[in-house]
Scaffold this motif. Structure first.
Motif, PDB file in Angstrom:
ATOM      1  N   THR A 235       1.405  -1.295  -0.108  1.00  0.00           N
ATOM      2  CA  THR A 235       0.228  -0.476   0.007  1.00  0.00           C
ATOM      3  C   THR A 235       0.731   1.220   0.114  1.00  0.00           C
ATOM      4  O   THR A 235       0.317   1.942  -0.911  1.00  0.00           O
ATOM      5  N   VAL A 236       1.456   1.419   0.418  1.00  0.00           N
ATOM      6  CA  VAL A 236       2.495   2.681   0.828  1.00  0.00           C
ATOM      7  C   VAL A 236       4.269   2.048   0.799  1.00  0.00           C
ATOM      8  O   VAL A 236       4.873   3.214   0.602  1.00  0.00           O
ATOM      9  N   THR A 237       4.944   1.184   0.952  1.00  0.00           N
ATOM     10  CA  THR A 237       5.700   0.850   1.258  1.00  0.00           C
ATOM     11  C   THR A 237       6.243  -0.420  -0.122  1.00  0.00           C
ATOM     12  O   THR A 237       5.463  -1.280  -0.331  1.00  0.00           O
ATOM     13  N   PRO A 238       7.311  -0.675  -0.876  1.00  0.00           N
ATOM     14  CA  PRO A 238       8.531   0.886  -0.711  1.00  0.00           C
ATOM     15  C   PRO A 238       7.553   1.554  -2.120  1.00  0.00           C
ATOM     16  O   PRO A 238       6.820   1.586  -1.727  1.00  0.00           O
ATOM     17  N   THR A 239       8.592   2.607  -1.471  1.00  0.00           N
ATOM     18  CA  THR A 239       8.159   3.823  -1.675  1.00  0.00           C
ATOM     19  C   THR A 239       8.472   4.150  -3.727  1.00  0.00           C
ATOM     20  O   THR A 239       7.656   5.741  -3.675  1.00  0.00           O
ATOM     21  N   SER A 240       9.036   4.062  -4.431  1.00  0.00           N
ATOM     22  CA  SER A 240       9.397   4.156  -5.710  1.00  0.00           C
ATOM     23  C   SER A 240       9.249   2.994  -6.492  1.00  0.00           C
ATOM     24  O   SER A 240       9.114   2.034  -6.155  1.00  0.00           O
ATOM     25  N   PHE A 241       9.047   3.370  -7.531  1.00  0.00           N
ATOM     26  CA  PHE A 241       8.883   2.415  -9.309  1.00  0.00           C
ATOM     27  C   PHE A 241       9.509   1.262  -9.150  1.00  0.00           C
ATOM     28  O   PHE A 241       9.841   0.017  -8.651  1.00  0.00           O
ATOM     29  N   ILE A 242      11.457   1.853  -9.322  1.00  0.00           N
ATOM     30  CA  ILE A 242      12.101   1.062  -8.807  1.00  0.00           C
ATOM     31  C   ILE A 242      12.726  -0.571  -7.985  1.00  0.00           C
ATOM     32  O   ILE A 242      13.242  -0.960  -7.924  1.00  0.00           O
ATOM     33  N   VAL A 248      10.358  -7.624  -6.054  1.00  0.00           N
ATOM     34  CA  VAL A 248       8.907  -7.938  -6.598  1.00  0.00           C
ATOM     35  C   VAL A 248      10.205  -8.869  -7.062  1.00  0.00           C
ATOM     36  O   VAL A 248      10.532 -10.525  -6.575  1.00  0.00           O
ATOM     37  N   ASP A 249      11.556  -8.244  -7.783  1.00  0.00           N
ATOM     38  CA  ASP A 249      12.166  -9.569  -8.508  1.00  0.00           C
ATOM     39  C   ASP A 249      13.353 -10.064  -6.786  1.00  0.00           C
ATOM     40  O   ASP A 249      13.181 -11.537  -7.240  1.00  0.00           O
ATOM     41  N   ASP A 250      13.064  -9.461  -5.906  1.00  0.00           N
ATOM     42  CA  ASP A 250      13.894 -10.312  -4.703  1.00  0.00           C
ATOM     43  C   ASP A 250      12.971 -11.285  -4.556  1.00  0.00           C
ATOM     44  O   ASP A 250      13.207 -12.738  -4.218  1.00  0.00           O
ATOM     45  N   ILE A 251      11.564 -11.103  -4.052  1.00  0.00           N
ATOM     46  CA  ILE A 251      10.651 -12.064  -3.472  1.00  0.00           C
ATOM     47  C   ILE A 251      11.037 -13.126  -4.282  1.00  0.00           C
ATOM     48  O   ILE A 251      10.766 -14.332  -4.359  1.00  0.00           O
ATOM     49  N   SER A 252      10.568 -13.262  -5.720  1.00  0.00           N
ATOM     50  CA  SER A 252      10.418 -14.393  -6.860  1.00  0.00           C
ATOM     51  C   SER A 252      11.782 -15.142  -6.358  1.00  0.00           C
ATOM     52  O   SER A 252      11.482 -16.687  -6.446  1.00  0.00           O
ATOM     53  N   GLN A 253      13.206 -14.254  -6.224  1.00  0.00           N
ATOM     54  CA  GLN A 253      14.651 -15.150  -6.327  1.00  0.00           C
ATOM     55  C   GLN A 253      13.765 -16.071  -5.405  1.00  0.00           C
ATOM     56  O   GLN A 253      15.063 -17.049  -5.184  1.00  0.00           O
ATOM     57  N   LYS A 254      14.293 -15.622  -4.094  1.00  0.00           N
ATOM     58  CA  LYS A 254      14.043 -16.543  -2.356  1.00  0.00           C
ATOM     59  C   LYS A 254      13.210 -17.067  -2.723  1.00  0.00           C
ATOM     60  O   LYS A 254      13.928 -18.079  -1.531  1.00  0.00           O
ATOM     61  N   GLY A 269      -0.882  -1.618 -12.052  1.00  0.00           N
ATOM     62  CA  GLY A 269      -1.110  -0.418 -12.667  1.00  0.00           C
ATOM     63  C   GLY A 269      -0.277  -0.087 -12.749  1.00  0.00           C
ATOM     64  O   GLY A 269       0.105   1.141 -13.212  1.00  0.00           O
ATOM     65  N   GLN A 270       1.123  -0.497 -12.325  1.00  0.00           N
ATOM     66  CA  GLN A 270       2.343   0.774 -12.066  1.00  0.00           C
ATOM     67  C   GLN A 270       2.926  -0.472 -12.839  1.00  0.00           C
ATOM     68  O   GLN A 270       4.865   0.929 -13.127  1.00  0.00           O
ATOM     69  N   GLY A 271       2.583  -0.690 -13.886  1.00  0.00           N
ATOM     70  CA  GLY A 271       3.720  -1.605 -15.122  1.00  0.00           C
ATOM     71  C   GLY A 271       5.091  -2.842 -14.425  1.00  0.00           C
ATOM     72  O   GLY A 271       6.172  -2.324 -15.303  1.00  0.00           O
ATOM     73  N   ILE A 272       4.181  -2.612 -13.546  1.00  0.00           N
ATOM     74  CA  ILE A 272       5.544  -3.625 -12.714  1.00  0.00           C
ATOM     75  C   ILE A 272       5.854  -5.191 -13.766  1.00  0.00           C
ATOM     76  O   ILE A 272       4.724  -5.843 -13.615  1.00  0.00           O
TER      77      ILE A 272
END
Length: 301
Positions: A235-242, A248-254, A269-272
């Motif tokens: 909802t509020v974290t993390p604070t930037s698209f990057i 998302v990439d980290d949790i996928s790999q872990k 809707g953020q283009g992730i």
């Protein structure tokens, strides 16, 4: 007392800012304060008035007749409408008024009536969650008094906890195992609690880890239970698209052997970009569809 911008009133009441300005000028409904830069600021009383006016107008009463009503008459008519009609927009209005007035008795009556008529799940999906989404947006922008948000959030949370505790799942009934958590710094858990209810109601084992869970603790608990699916809401974290994409990439790999279900304003809707084992849920119906999908084993690696 809260101070609302005209956009805040528009979001909570559904009345366009242009219409609010017309009502202000033509019927003298509102007398907002002005900042040094001439920006309108509205009070709790102004919000309550606009909610009442909008509800009466939506139920066929002419605006010219509403303008002649005193506060008592207007309130009596609003209560009569919200008590006699259980359509979703009226009930969302009623919840908003209960929040503004910190009226727990009114909240309990709204919830009880709608749960009896629609059931708990439909009440949450069609009334409570749309309402809380509005409140959440105002909380993020500072457009609502934190005390009001905490008041209504805690009442909703209590309802969810009771509903979750009433569900018993025997081991032989368990379909899949889900681990639910909010990442470190994330405190808005109503969506996660409702997801927990939906999963348990459909005979899934859930491990509910709650708010603000450090990543290293998630890893250690995951190794114990090895769930089929992980579910989180940003909802509020993390604070930037990057930062969101990195999360998302980290949790996928872990957790390469589990499917990761992710939702929330920071995701939708953020283009992730979704790694192979990540599924973005745009709304709660997506979660329901996923749970009910007989072929969801295709997501499991």
């Amino acid at each position: 007392m809260s101070n609302y911008s005209i956009k805040d009133l528009e979001l909570l009441s559904g009345v366009k800012a242009h219409t609010l300005r017309i009502w202000e000028q033509r019927y003298n409904f509102l007398k907002p304060q002005r900042t040094d830069t001439n920006i309108r600021l509205y009070s709790d009383e102004d919000l309550r008035l606009i909610l009442n006016v909008s509800l009466l107008k939506e139920n066929g009463i002419r605006i010219s007749n509403i303008a002649k009503m005193d506060e008592r008459e207007m309130r009596e008519k609003v209560i009569k409408i919200t008590d006699s009609q259980t359509s979703f927009p009226e009930q969302i209005y009623a919840l908003t008024l209960a929040m503004v007035e910190l009226d727990e008795e009114r909240f309990e009556k709204i919830m009880g009536t709608n749960i009896l008529k629609h059931g708990f799940e439909k009440t949450m999906v069609n009334i409570v969650y749309p309402f809380m989404s509005r409140v959440g947006l105002l909380w993020l922008t500072g457009g609502i008094n934190p005390a009001q948000e905490h008041f209504i959030s805690n009442l909703v949370r209590q309802k969810l906890m009771v509903a979750i505790d009433s569900q018993f799942i025997s081991e032989k009934e368990v379909k899949d195992k889900y681990m639910l958590f909010l990442p470190d710094g994330e405190l808005h858990d109503i969506g996660l609690l409702f997801a927990n209810y939906l999963l348990r109601q459909r005979k899934n084992r859930t491990y509910y880890l709650g708010q603000s869970l450090p990543f290293e603790h998630l890893i250690s608990i995951y190794d114990i239970h090895k769930p089929d699916f992980l579910l989180t809401i940003l909802t509020v974290t993390p604070t930037s698209f990057i930062e969101v994409q990195r999360f998302v990439d980290d949790i996928s790999q872990k957790f390469p052997k589990s499917t990761i279900l992710i939702s929330g304003p920071q995701i939708v809707g953020q283009g992730i970009e979704e790694p192979d084992n990540v599924v973005i849920l745009n709304k709660f119906q997506d979660l329901v569809d996923f749970i009910n999908d007989p072929n969801k084993s295709k997501y499991q690696l």
